[in-house]
Design an enzyme around this catalytic site. Structure first.
Site, mmCIF file in Angstrom:
data_model
loop_
_atom_site.group_PDB
_atom_site.id
_atom_site.type_symbol
_atom_site.label_atom_id
_atom_site.label_comp_id
_atom_site.label_asym_id
_atom_site.label_seq_id
_atom_site.Cartn_x
_atom_site.Cartn_y
_atom_site.Cartn_z
ATOM 1 N N PHE A 156 -5.754 -0.354 5.305
ATOM 2 C CA PHE A 156 -4.487 -0.322 4.821
ATOM 3 C C PHE A 156 -4.264 1.122 4.267
ATOM 4 O O PHE A 156 -3.007 1.443 4.510
ATOM 5 C CB PHE A 156 -4.141 -1.275 3.589
ATOM 6 N N GLU A 211 0.770 -1.229 -0.025
ATOM 7 C CA GLU A 211 -0.063 0.002 0.060
ATOM 8 C C GLU A 211 0.926 1.195 -0.017
ATOM 9 O O GLU A 211 0.484 2.123 -0.574
ATOM 10 C CB GLU A 211 -0.944 0.134 1.125
ATOM 11 N N ARG A 227 -19.211 -0.974 -2.082
ATOM 12 C CA ARG A 227 -18.821 -1.718 -3.035
ATOM 13 C C ARG A 227 -19.788 -2.589 -3.269
ATOM 14 O O ARG A 227 -20.890 -2.971 -2.576
ATOM 15 C CB ARG A 227 -17.557 -2.580 -2.925
#
Length: 339
Positions: free
Chosen positions: A108, A83, A191
């Site tokens: 993250f 990341e 999502r």
């Protein structure tokens, strides 16, 4: 003559129905949804803007970035499970005039790569759009994946615009505005099959602005993210009890629409905030500080996640347990009104 008995054939086992805690949907059964609204909106926008690129940290499928990847493979960059490299590369792309959308899980982007987001992206004011999936309590996988404190972390980062959309309508309308915004942004991604509710309220997303979705004389619910959907549902239930509820949707957490919040908290209505985030450092404290700094002495009732590491499990069970379900909101408002 010896007789034999054929062995009994076991009955076929019933298929066990399972739901992945990682990709569980917070949509209600039968609710109208739109598949992968962020991915489709970004792919459409990229048709008009060749400078847009997409990046992922080995999570394209789980951040809906795979839609963009399939539409524009030459402009998609798979950075692997790294990341810090994801955000550093996105910063470099922005330096040469590209408009990156860098997607990974919120935990993250905030916990693991904060220094890169802060110093590589926010400090120089680059047009990098960080897309964080699984914000707050939108997965049952437990503390390692539940980004319950991302708003608290990022509200303190200078130059950063923070957006917490309610539904597919918010996401579809926010993507072009984030791309056109001069500085860096952080989007709390919803999502998969995302509910679609705001198109019933004559709503238009405007970066940095709150929107009053309902008017009411008894209670004002100041909400952000998926909790605006729950606020609207709670308002409808309370209306049957002759409780008149206003709903103010706050999709942009930073910069905060302070004028709209001060106006909403005027009068003698019960003021309740709703957020899919820890009670520490999120919308509740932002609203309370806004009112205090403006000299508006109002009590604010927070509906938020507790200041603790949360359990793993099925989302409906967890939302009930931690007070984010519609029924829990209705009960809390009724209790407050009777005190």
């Amino acid at each position: 003559m010896t007789s034999t008995v054929a062995p009994a054939v076991p009955a076929p086992a019933k298929k066990k129905l399972t739901t992945s805690a990682m990709i569980a949907s917070f949509a209600d059964p039968g609710q109208k949804t739109t598949p992968a609204p962020f991915g489709h909106a970004l792919a459409r926008l990229a048709e008009e803007r060749p400078e847009i690129v997409g990046l992922s940290a080995d999570l394209a499928k789980y951040t809906d970035m795979h839609i963009f990847r399939e539409a524009h493979p030459e402009r998609f960059f798979q950075m692997g499970m790294a990341e810090q490299a994801l955000l550093g590369a996105a910063a470099g792309m922005a330096e040469v005039g590209l408009v990156p959308f860098a997607s990974t899980y919120s935990v993250f982007a905030t916990r693991r790569a904060y220094d890169f987001l802060c110093l590589d992206i926010a400090e120089p004011g680059l047009n990098v759009n960080v897309v964080g999936a699984l914000p707050g309590l939108t997965t049952g996988y437990g503390p390692s994946h539940q980004a319950t404190e991302d708003l608290a972390i990022l509200r303190a980062c200078p130059n950063l615009t923070v957006v917490d959309p309610c539904d597919a309508v918010d996401l579809e309308q926010a993507v072009p505005q984030l791309a056109s915004h001069a500085g860096p942004t952080y989007l709390r991604l919803l999502r998969g099959a995302v509910p679609r509710v705001l198109d019933e309220y004559d709503y238009t997303f405007r970066l940095g602005k709150a929107a009053e979705l309902r008017t009411g004389r008894d209670v004002v619910l100041i909400s952000t993210g998926l909790m605006t959907m729950r606020a609207l549902q709670a308002a409808e239930r309370l209306e049957k009890d002759h409780v008149d509820v206003s709903v103010l949707h706050v999709p942009t957490i930073k910069p905060l629409d302070r004028e709209a919040i001060i106006a909403a908290a005027s009068g003698d209505r019960l003021v309740v905030t709703l957020e899919n985030h820890t009670v520490v450092g999120g919308l509740a404290e932002a609203v309370a500080a806004t009112l205090a700094f403006a000299g508006v002495g109002r009590r604010v009732v927070p509906i938020a996640l507790p200041d603790e590491f949360l359990a793993a499990g099925a989302l409906p069970t967890l939302h009930d347990r931690y007070g984010l379900s519609t029924g829990s909101i209705v009960d809390r408002v009724r209790t407050e009104l009777t005190h």
